[in-house]
Design a protein around this motif. Sequence first.
Motif, PDB file in Angstrom:
ATOM      1  N   GLU A 191       0.805  -1.219   0.000  1.00 55.24           N
ATOM      2  CA  GLU A 191       0.000   0.000   0.000  1.00 55.24           C
ATOM      3  C   GLU A 191       0.839   1.271   0.000  1.00 55.24           C
ATOM      4  O   GLU A 191       0.433   2.290  -0.565  1.00 55.24           O
ATOM      5  CB  GLU A 191      -0.953   0.011   1.204  1.00 55.24           C
ATOM      6  N   TRP A 192       2.006   1.247   0.646  1.00 55.27           N
ATOM      7  CA  TRP A 192       2.770   2.480   0.836  1.00 55.27           C
ATOM      8  C   TRP A 192       4.172   2.451   0.244  1.00 55.27           C
ATOM      9  O   TRP A 192       4.869   3.471   0.280  1.00 55.27           O
ATOM     10  CB  TRP A 192       2.887   2.815   2.325  1.00 55.27           C
ATOM     11  N   SER A 193       4.599   1.333  -0.283  1.00 56.79           N
ATOM     12  CA  SER A 193       5.972   1.241  -0.776  1.00 56.79           C
ATOM     13  C   SER A 193       6.027   0.566  -2.137  1.00 56.79           C
ATOM     14  O   SER A 193       5.169  -0.248  -2.476  1.00 56.79           O
ATOM     15  CB  SER A 193       6.853   0.456   0.207  1.00 56.79           C
ATOM     16  N   ILE A 194       7.062   0.917  -2.889  1.00 57.03           N
ATOM     17  CA  ILE A 194       7.428   0.210  -4.106  1.00 57.03           C
ATOM     18  C   ILE A 194       8.611  -0.676  -3.722  1.00 57.03           C
ATOM     19  O   ILE A 194       9.639  -0.170  -3.258  1.00 57.03           O
ATOM     20  CB  ILE A 194       7.816   1.186  -5.232  1.00 57.03           C
ATOM     21  N   ILE A 195       8.469  -1.985  -3.897  1.00 59.58           N
ATOM     22  CA  ILE A 195       9.466  -2.930  -3.392  1.00 59.58           C
ATOM     23  C   ILE A 195       9.866  -3.891  -4.499  1.00 59.58           C
ATOM     24  O   ILE A 195       9.019  -4.432  -5.212  1.00 59.58           O
ATOM     25  CB  ILE A 195       8.905  -3.725  -2.185  1.00 59.58           C
TER      26      ILE A 195
ATOM     27  N   ARG B  73      17.300  -6.285  -2.095  1.00 57.57           N
ATOM     28  CA  ARG B  73      15.976  -5.718  -1.884  1.00 57.57           C
ATOM     29  C   ARG B  73      16.077  -4.200  -1.963  1.00 57.57           C
ATOM     30  O   ARG B  73      17.039  -3.612  -1.458  1.00 57.57           O
ATOM     31  CB  ARG B  73      15.409  -6.100  -0.513  1.00 57.57           C
ATOM     32  N   ARG B  74      15.112  -3.590  -2.617  1.00 58.68           N
ATOM     33  CA  ARG B  74      15.049  -2.131  -2.554  1.00 58.68           C
ATOM     34  C   ARG B  74      13.611  -1.694  -2.333  1.00 58.68           C
ATOM     35  O   ARG B  74      12.668  -2.376  -2.722  1.00 58.68           O
ATOM     36  CB  ARG B  74      15.670  -1.480  -3.782  1.00 58.68           C
ATOM     37  N   GLU B  75      13.504  -0.527  -1.705  1.00 57.20           N
ATOM     38  CA  GLU B  75      12.183  -0.010  -1.330  1.00 57.20           C
ATOM     39  C   GLU B  75      12.150   1.501  -1.521  1.00 57.20           C
ATOM     40  O   GLU B  75      13.064   2.210  -1.104  1.00 57.20           O
ATOM     41  CB  GLU B  75      11.879  -0.344   0.131  1.00 57.20           C
ATOM     42  N   LEU B  76      11.099   1.954  -2.167  1.00 61.24           N
ATOM     43  CA  LEU B  76      10.790   3.383  -2.217  1.00 61.24           C
ATOM     44  C   LEU B  76       9.618   3.600  -1.278  1.00 61.24           C
ATOM     45  O   LEU B  76       8.489   3.175  -1.560  1.00 61.24           O
ATOM     46  CB  LEU B  76      10.423   3.796  -3.648  1.00 61.24           C
ATOM     47  N   ASN B  77       9.895   4.225  -0.134  1.00 60.63           N
ATOM     48  CA  ASN B  77       8.855   4.454   0.858  1.00 60.63           C
ATOM     49  C   ASN B  77       8.148   5.768   0.526  1.00 60.63           C
ATOM     50  O   ASN B  77       8.692   6.854   0.718  1.00 60.63           O
ATOM     51  CB  ASN B  77       9.468   4.505   2.262  1.00 60.63           C
ATOM     52  N   MET B  78       6.930   5.642   0.008  1.00 57.30           N
ATOM     53  CA  MET B  78       6.198   6.819  -0.455  1.00 57.30           C
ATOM     54  C   MET B  78       5.571   7.586   0.705  1.00 57.30           C
ATOM     55  O   MET B  78       5.360   8.797   0.605  1.00 57.30           O
ATOM     56  CB  MET B  78       5.120   6.391  -1.455  1.00 57.30           C
ATOM     57  N   LYS B  79       5.308   6.911   1.781  1.00 57.89           N
ATOM     58  CA  LYS B  79       4.693   7.578   2.938  1.00 57.89           C
ATOM     59  C   LYS B  79       5.643   8.597   3.553  1.00 57.89           C
ATOM     60  O   LYS B  79       5.236   9.696   3.952  1.00 57.89           O
ATOM     61  CB  LYS B  79       4.280   6.549   3.988  1.00 57.89           C
TER      62      LYS B  79
ATOM     63  N   LYS C  69      15.571   3.078  -0.197  1.00 57.09           N
ATOM     64  CA  LYS C  69      16.552   2.248   0.522  1.00 57.09           C
ATOM     65  C   LYS C  69      16.858   0.977  -0.263  1.00 57.09           C
ATOM     66  O   LYS C  69      15.977   0.376  -0.863  1.00 57.09           O
ATOM     67  CB  LYS C  69      16.025   1.881   1.916  1.00 57.09           C
ATOM     68  N   ARG C  70      18.138   0.605  -0.217  1.00 53.36           N
ATOM     69  CA  ARG C  70      18.600  -0.624  -0.857  1.00 53.36           C
ATOM     70  C   ARG C  70      19.364  -1.455   0.166  1.00 53.36           C
ATOM     71  O   ARG C  70      20.198  -0.937   0.900  1.00 53.36           O
ATOM     72  CB  ARG C  70      19.540  -0.245  -2.012  1.00 53.36           C
ATOM     73  N   ASN C  71      19.062  -2.757   0.225  1.00 52.05           N
ATOM     74  CA  ASN C  71      19.823  -3.698   1.041  1.00 52.05           C
ATOM     75  C   ASN C  71      20.287  -4.831   0.148  1.00 52.05           C
ATOM     76  O   ASN C  71      19.501  -5.365  -0.635  1.00 52.05           O
ATOM     77  CB  ASN C  71      18.966  -4.311   2.153  1.00 52.05           C
ATOM     78  N   PHE C  72      21.557  -5.209   0.259  1.00 55.88           N
ATOM     79  CA  PHE C  72      21.989  -6.385  -0.496  1.00 55.88           C
ATOM     80  C   PHE C  72      23.161  -7.055   0.203  1.00 55.88           C
ATOM     81  O   PHE C  72      23.885  -6.449   0.998  1.00 55.88           O
ATOM     82  CB  PHE C  72      22.355  -6.021  -1.944  1.00 55.88           C
ATOM     83  N   THR C  73      23.310  -8.332  -0.096  1.00 49.85           N
ATOM     84  CA  THR C  73      24.491  -9.094   0.295  1.00 49.85           C
ATOM     85  C   THR C  73      25.136  -9.598  -0.981  1.00 49.85           C
ATOM     86  O   THR C  73      24.455 -10.177  -1.844  1.00 49.85           O
ATOM     87  CB  THR C  73      24.121 -10.283   1.196  1.00 49.85           C
ATOM     88  N   ALA C  74      26.437  -9.357  -1.110  1.00 47.98           N
ATOM     89  CA  ALA C  74      27.131  -9.737  -2.338  1.00 47.98           C
ATOM     90  C   ALA C  74      28.444 -10.431  -2.005  1.00 47.98           C
ATOM     91  O   ALA C  74      29.092 -10.122  -0.991  1.00 47.98           O
ATOM     92  CB  ALA C  74      27.401  -8.497  -3.189  1.00 47.98           C
TER      93      ALA C  74
END
Length: 768
Positions: A10-14, A111-117, A122-127
Motif C-alpha cells: 500500500e505504501w511502498s514500491i518494493i 531488496r530495494r524499497e521506495l517508501n512513499m509515505k 533504501k537498498r539492502n543487499f548481500t554480495a
Amino acid sequence: MHQDYIQPNEWSIIEEGFDPHRVKSSESLFSIGNGAMGQRANFEETYTGETFQGSYIAGVYYPDKTRVGWWKNGYPEYFAKVLNAPNWIGIDVKINGEVLDLHTSEVIHFRRELNMKEGWYKRNFTARLANGVDVKVEAIRMLSLQYDEVGAIRYSIMPVNTSADIQMTPYIDAGITNEDSNWDDTFWEVLETNTTMNSGSITTKTMKTDFHVCTGMYSTCTLGAEEKQCTASEQINRDNYIGLTYGLTVDQGKTCTVEKYAGYTVSLNHQKSAVTEASKKALFEASQLGFDQLIKTQAETWASIWNMADITITGDVKAQQGIRFNIFQLNQTYSGKDTRLNIGPKGFTGEKYGGSTYWDTEAYCLPFYMVTKNPEVARNLLTYRYHQLDKAIANAKKLGFTNGAALYPMVTMNGEECHNEWEITFEEIHRNGAMIFAIYNYVRYTGDYSYIPEKGLEVMIAVARFWHQRATFSEEKNKYVILGVTGPNEYENNINNNYYTNYLAKWCIEYCIEQIHKVKASYLTAYTRIWDTTKLTEEECIAWQKVASAMYFPYSEKYQVYLQQDGFLDKELTKVSELPDDQLPINQHWSWDRILRSPYIKQADVLQGIYMFEDRFTQKEIEKHFDFYEPLTVHESSLSPCVHSIIASKLDRIAEAYTFYVRTSRLDLDDYNKEVEEGCHITSMAGTWMSIVEGFAGMRITNDTLSFTPRIPEQWGEYSFKVNFRERILKISVVPDGVTIVLEKGQALAIQINGVLQTIEKSEVNYV
C-alpha cells in the motif's frame, strides 16, 4: 505480457531479488525528487552493467541544435532538453582492493524499497566479491522537500565472512553526458573544483544558456556501533571529478558508514558569483541537522502532503499502490512554489521529451494541483504561460501570423518552440486551446475570476487571433475549415478538419468574446488597459465570431458521430481486438506509413473533446462516440486510458472504467508500453487521479455548484479522497451503498449528490 516484479504494497514500491535486466526499469520506478532536483535510482557504488545515469535540476536546460535532414522555414532552431547534471550520489567502494560491483559480484540477497509515505529510497543487499569476501550493504537516500537544495545518503557496509580493508570514496562527477544528445556537444564547463578534509564542490556553467551550478558534498565516516569518526586519507581533485577516500580496517560483523550530504545550488536562485558559498551554507546546515533529523523532517513534510492529496482504497492493494505511486511522483516533480517551473512528461525520471513543458500540464495536471493544493499553485501554472505570451506571439510570427496572434509551443523550456518533429511542431495546434481551457477550468473550480482581467484575457485574445487567422473559408462547404493539422491522435498527420481542433477553435473564440464583455462590464480599468495593449477593435471581434459561428465539423449520418477528421471513413475500420497480439504495440511493429493509413487511434481525440465539454452532449451522444472510437484506440499514449476511464464511468460502465484505471495507474509499475526504462510518465499520472475523482466519483462543476455522481468498482470496499474547493476542505468517502461527505474546513456549502442539492455543514457527516 506486462512486467510483474514490483511487490504489492500500500505504501511502498518494493523489488526483491536482483535481475540485471530490470536495472534500468527500476532506476525509473525508484526515482526520487523534491521539485527542485531529482535523480534516477542509480547505484551509489560502481556498476558496470547496463544502466542509465540521470540527475536533473529543475529549470536548467540546454538548447541542443535541432537535427533534421531537411530544414523548413519556421523550424525550431534547437531542441531544449533537461541536462544530465553533475552526479553527486557516487560512493566508490573497494573491499581488499576489489571494486564492489553488482555486475561482477554474486548477488546473494537484494531488496530495494521506495517508501512513499515518508519519502525515502533504501537498498539492502548481500554480495560475494570475486575475492571471496561477502559484504552486507544498506544504502538509504532522500532528497529533502524542506531544504530543497540538499539530499542525503547513509551508506553502510559490513564484512560478513572475514575482516576486510575497506575503501569508501564519496565523489562528485561532472564529466557526464546526456543519452539523448543530438550532436555530442559538451553541455557543461567546469569553472572551479574544491576539496577539503570532509567536503568538496564543483562549480559549473551550462554552455549557451549560462546557468551556474555548484554541486557540493559534505561527508562523514564512522566505524562500529560506537561510531568512531574516521578522516579522509586522500583528497582527489581532477578537472571534472572530486573525491574523498576513507580507508579503514573493518572487523568481521562490524559496520562502517559514510553519510553524504550533497546537492545543487543554482543561479536561478542565487547570484552566479554566490552559488559556491550558498552550497557550503546549505550543506553545513544539513550536516548540523544530521541524517536522522532530515529523515524525520522529510516524513513530517510528506505527512502534510498526504493528509490532503491521498486517495485511500480498501480491498485492492495493487490499485492502492498504483494511485499512491502516481500522487507521490507528481508531488516529487512539482511543488508549485516557482512560476518559472513546470511539469515535464518524464519529470526527473529520464531525458525523453527533453524535460520540457507540453500541453499535458493544462489538460491533465492542472486539476490535480488545483484540487489537492491551494489555488495559488494552479494560478502559478497559468502564470507560467502568461509570462511566455510574448514568445508565443513570436512563435506564431515565425509561421506567418500577424497582429499579435499567439501559438503556444508544443514543447518549451522558456516559451520558445523547440520540438523536433514538423508534424507536431507546425500541426498539433490544438495545444493552443488547452491554454484557454485551463483558464476556464481554473475559474469555474476556484471561483477566482480575477485571473482573467489580471492576466488571462490577454492570452485569450492572442489565441483567438490565431484561430481566426488559421481558419480558411471553404466556398465548397460554405463553412470555415482548418487544414493541415495533427490532432491528439498523433497516428494521423497533416489531415483536414480534425474535430477536436475545430471545436476548440470555435470554443476559444466564443469564450474569449464572452470574457471581453464580462471584463468590460465589471473591470473597466483592466478592460481599458487590455484594449489599449492589444489594440483590439469591435470589428475584429465580429470577424472572429463569423469564423466561430460557421465552423465546419465532419459528421457521419450513418454512425451518428462526429468524425475525427475528413476522410476518416475511407479507412478500413478493423477493431484493435482483431489485431494479432504480436502486432501490438503497433508503434513498435509497424512502419509509420502503415500506421498513418490505419484507423488506429494513439490516444483520445474526439473523445478528448467529449471529456472536456461533456455538458454539451447528451448521454446517448457520448455513448455513440465512445462505442465508435474506443474499439479503434490502441492507447499507445500514456494520456489515453484515463480519458476513456472517465467517460466509461460517466456511462456507468464501471468494469470497463476499472480496466482503464488499472492500466493508467500501473502504466509504469507494470510497464504496459514496454518503455519504463526511459522514465516514468509523470503528466499522465495526473490522469490517474482524474480517473478516480472525476471518473468513479463523478466530480463536476454543475451550474457553479460542486457535484458528485459516485460509483465504485466491485473490487473495492471503499475509497476516499479530499478536495480543496473555494476555501473548504471536503472529505468524500464512497462505499457500494452510499457516500459520506465531511466538511473538514470552511463554511457550510451546498453541493449536488446524484442530482440532489444538499447543504454540508461543518463537522457534520452526511450519508447519501
